[in-house]
Design a protein around this motif. Structure first.
Motif, PDB file in Angstrom:
ATOM      1  N   PHE A  84       7.689   7.383  11.661  1.00  0.00           N
ATOM      2  CA  PHE A  84       6.683   6.358  11.138  1.00  0.00           C
ATOM      3  C   PHE A  84       6.919   5.850   9.553  1.00  0.00           C
ATOM      4  O   PHE A  84       6.789   4.774   9.452  1.00  0.00           O
ATOM      5  CB  PHE A  84       5.298   7.108  11.246  1.00  0.00           C
ATOM      6  CG  PHE A  84       4.381   6.627  12.243  1.00  0.00           C
ATOM      7  CD1 PHE A  84       3.819   5.564  12.039  1.00  0.00           C
ATOM      8  CD2 PHE A  84       4.648   7.136  13.651  1.00  0.00           C
ATOM      9  CE1 PHE A  84       2.765   5.151  13.165  1.00  0.00           C
ATOM     10  CE2 PHE A  84       3.916   7.028  14.795  1.00  0.00           C
ATOM     11  CZ  PHE A  84       3.021   5.762  14.314  1.00  0.00           C
ATOM     12  N   GLU A  85       7.311   6.794   8.759  1.00  0.00           N
ATOM     13  CA  GLU A  85       7.782   6.229   7.452  1.00  0.00           C
ATOM     14  C   GLU A  85       8.848   5.111   7.568  1.00  0.00           C
ATOM     15  O   GLU A  85       8.346   4.271   6.776  1.00  0.00           O
ATOM     16  CB  GLU A  85       8.201   7.285   6.785  1.00  0.00           C
ATOM     17  CG  GLU A  85       7.349   8.473   6.215  1.00  0.00           C
ATOM     18  CD  GLU A  85       7.897   9.702   5.790  1.00  0.00           C
ATOM     19  OE1 GLU A  85       7.216  10.525   5.189  1.00  0.00           O
ATOM     20  OE2 GLU A  85       9.332   9.874   5.586  1.00  0.00           O
ATOM     21  N   SER A 115      12.668   2.515  13.152  1.00  0.00           N
ATOM     22  CA  SER A 115      12.608   3.768  13.536  1.00  0.00           C
ATOM     23  C   SER A 115      13.439   4.044  14.877  1.00  0.00           C
ATOM     24  O   SER A 115      14.269   5.146  14.854  1.00  0.00           O
ATOM     25  CB  SER A 115      11.247   4.183  14.084  1.00  0.00           C
ATOM     26  OG  SER A 115      10.356   3.940  13.043  1.00  0.00           O
ATOM     27  N   TYR A 116      13.411   3.337  15.641  1.00  0.00           N
ATOM     28  CA  TYR A 116      14.273   3.419  16.958  1.00  0.00           C
ATOM     29  C   TYR A 116      15.821   3.202  16.733  1.00  0.00           C
ATOM     30  O   TYR A 116      16.437   4.169  17.127  1.00  0.00           O
ATOM     31  CB  TYR A 116      13.700   2.593  18.203  1.00  0.00           C
ATOM     32  CG  TYR A 116      12.411   2.724  18.763  1.00  0.00           C
ATOM     33  CD1 TYR A 116      11.342   3.144  18.301  1.00  0.00           C
ATOM     34  CD2 TYR A 116      12.249   2.132  19.987  1.00  0.00           C
ATOM     35  CE1 TYR A 116      10.056   3.175  18.628  1.00  0.00           C
ATOM     36  CE2 TYR A 116      10.817   2.307  20.554  1.00  0.00           C
ATOM     37  CZ  TYR A 116       9.960   2.835  19.868  1.00  0.00           C
ATOM     38  OH  TYR A 116       8.621   3.187  20.553  1.00  0.00           O
ATOM     39  N   ALA A 117      16.069   2.310  16.214  1.00  0.00           N
ATOM     40  CA  ALA A 117      17.364   2.087  15.799  1.00  0.00           C
ATOM     41  C   ALA A 117      18.019   3.279  14.960  1.00  0.00           C
ATOM     42  O   ALA A 117      19.031   3.758  15.131  1.00  0.00           O
ATOM     43  CB  ALA A 117      17.604   0.878  15.054  1.00  0.00           C
ATOM     44  N   GLN A 157       0.742  -1.280  -0.090  1.00  0.00           N
ATOM     45  CA  GLN A 157       0.057  -0.025   0.082  1.00  0.00           C
ATOM     46  C   GLN A 157       0.763   1.073   0.000  1.00  0.00           C
ATOM     47  O   GLN A 157       1.798   1.281   0.671  1.00  0.00           O
ATOM     48  CB  GLN A 157      -1.020   0.253   1.202  1.00  0.00           C
ATOM     49  CG  GLN A 157      -1.848  -1.118   1.295  1.00  0.00           C
ATOM     50  CD  GLN A 157      -3.063  -0.849   2.106  1.00  0.00           C
ATOM     51  OE1 GLN A 157      -3.764   0.130   1.786  1.00  0.00           O
ATOM     52  NE2 GLN A 157      -3.318  -1.894   3.018  1.00  0.00           N
ATOM     53  N   VAL A 158       0.531   2.050  -0.726  1.00  0.00           N
ATOM     54  CA  VAL A 158       1.189   3.503  -0.957  1.00  0.00           C
ATOM     55  C   VAL A 158       0.643   4.320   0.274  1.00  0.00           C
ATOM     56  O   VAL A 158      -0.838   4.518   0.347  1.00  0.00           O
ATOM     57  CB  VAL A 158       1.079   4.403  -2.288  1.00  0.00           C
ATOM     58  CG1 VAL A 158       1.819   5.684  -2.021  1.00  0.00           C
ATOM     59  CG2 VAL A 158       1.653   3.359  -3.380  1.00  0.00           C
ATOM     60  N   THR A 159       1.365   4.751   1.155  1.00  0.00           N
ATOM     61  CA  THR A 159       0.917   5.203   2.710  1.00  0.00           C
ATOM     62  C   THR A 159       1.640   6.548   2.756  1.00  0.00           C
ATOM     63  O   THR A 159       2.639   6.682   2.806  1.00  0.00           O
ATOM     64  CB  THR A 159       1.130   4.327   3.566  1.00  0.00           C
ATOM     65  OG1 THR A 159       0.633   2.977   3.320  1.00  0.00           O
ATOM     66  CG2 THR A 159       0.556   4.654   4.938  1.00  0.00           C
TER      67      THR A 159
END
Length: 338
Positions: free
Chosen positions: A181-182, A316-318, A172-174
């Protein structure tokens, strides 16, 4: 001699008038009108607009020579231009999603980090935490002042299929609100199209987007229910929370006198208290608006949430810990809030 007396009389009268001596009330040339900008529709029940409108009304009631002119709906500045405008003193006040400025201050991505908040009660506890003290120091050092805190829960919506487990978003293109978040969504197999929340409707309508995540307030204000078939509500496992405070240019703040600053901070507290009372209700309004429009309502299970967090930790976190100075300490400070 007469000329000298006349000059002294005029001078004294002028000074008296300027100071309001003798009970004469003269409109002061020092009255200030502040410009407040935000991207959401005005006068249509969006709580972020209402926060700014409350600020304007309360300040005017204080009668300290200060007024606020509100410019909603991107009518004064484009959404992401507002930060730079405040730093330069071109814009006085904004209700602003802080992550929009993460390109200049990557630390701000932590205020839209997947799974870092989870629920409204924890969001309130974060406001006075060491985590937010660090974020607010960065804001202040950049030349901006926080007037009122605001955390909004968010959701996912799609015109293809319900987004629950990470597998459900593959292909899905989101639209996601920020880089953290990306990164997580790409890690789950989604493609990304970046844009402000004010452009989601058009993106879905034109086929640029299959899905989006944004705040509960924006989903309703922008009538996204007209373009999707399924909503994944925040529920007990809200993966998405975003810090969207009311901010002020420090240059503008420094121009105010003590009475004006006091009135502005008192008004800000009224606006913040209003928002706290409305925040949880936004999620209920979201579900009702979408259900009334015939949109299917889904919810992430605890297992879905845990699966997303595993992806977030690896992406994200890393990435945040590696690339942002003090990034790991910021994440740890946020997670330490119980």
């Amino acid at each position: 001699m007469l000329t000298s007396v006349f000059r002294k009389t005029v001078t004294a009268a002028t000074i008296a008038a300027a100071l309001g001596v003798g009970g004469i009330c003269v409109a002061s040339a020092a009255d200030i009108t502040l410009k407040a900008s935000h991207q959401w529709p005005g006068g249509k029940g969006d709580v972020r607009d209402e926060m700014v409108q409350i600020l304007a009304r309360e300040v005017e009631k204080a009668d300290v020579g200060l007024k606020i002119q509100v410019y909603p709906g991107r009518s004064l500045f484009k959404p992401k231009e507002q930060w730079g405008a405040m730093v330069k003193g071109q814009l006085d006040i904004s209700a602003f999603p802080l992550d929009y400025a993460s390109g200049r201050h990557p630390e701000f991505s932590s205020t839209l980090m997947p799974g870092l908040v989870r629920n409204h009660d924890r969001a309130q506890r974060l406001n006075n935490s060491d985590f937010m003290k660090s974020i607010k120091k960065t804001i202040n050092d950049a030349g901006v002042v926080v007037l009122a805190d605001a955390w909004l829960a968010g959701a996912f919506a799609s015109k293809k299929q319900c987004i629950t487990s990470p597998e459900s978003i593959k292909g899905q293109v989101t639209r996601a609100a920020g880089p953290a978040f990306e990164q997580m969504l790409v890690g789950a197999g989604a493609s990304i199209a970046s844009m402000p929340s004010s452009e989601i409707y058009t993106g879905l309508q034109t086929g640029v987007l299959d899905a989006a995540n944004t705040s509960s307030g924006s989903f309703v204000s922008y009538r996204i229910y007209e373009q999707v078939t399924c909503l994944t509500k925040p529920g007990a496992n809200a993966l998405w929370f975003m810090y969207e405070p009311i901010l002020m240019s420090k240059r503008s703040w420094d121009k105010l006198n003590d009475a004006q600053r006091d009135a502005l901070m008192a008004a800000s507290k009224v606006a913040q208290d209003y928002f706290v009372g409305e925040a949880k209700g936004l999620d209920d309004k979201l579900v009702k608006a979408f259900a009334d429009a015939g949109v299917e309502i889904a919810e992430m299970s605890a297992d879905d949430y845990a699966a997303w967090l595993e992806i977030a930790k690896k992406t994200s976190y890393a990435n945040f810990a590696e690339k942002v100075p003090g990034g790991q300490a910021l994440i740890d400070a946020a997670l330490a809030v119980q």
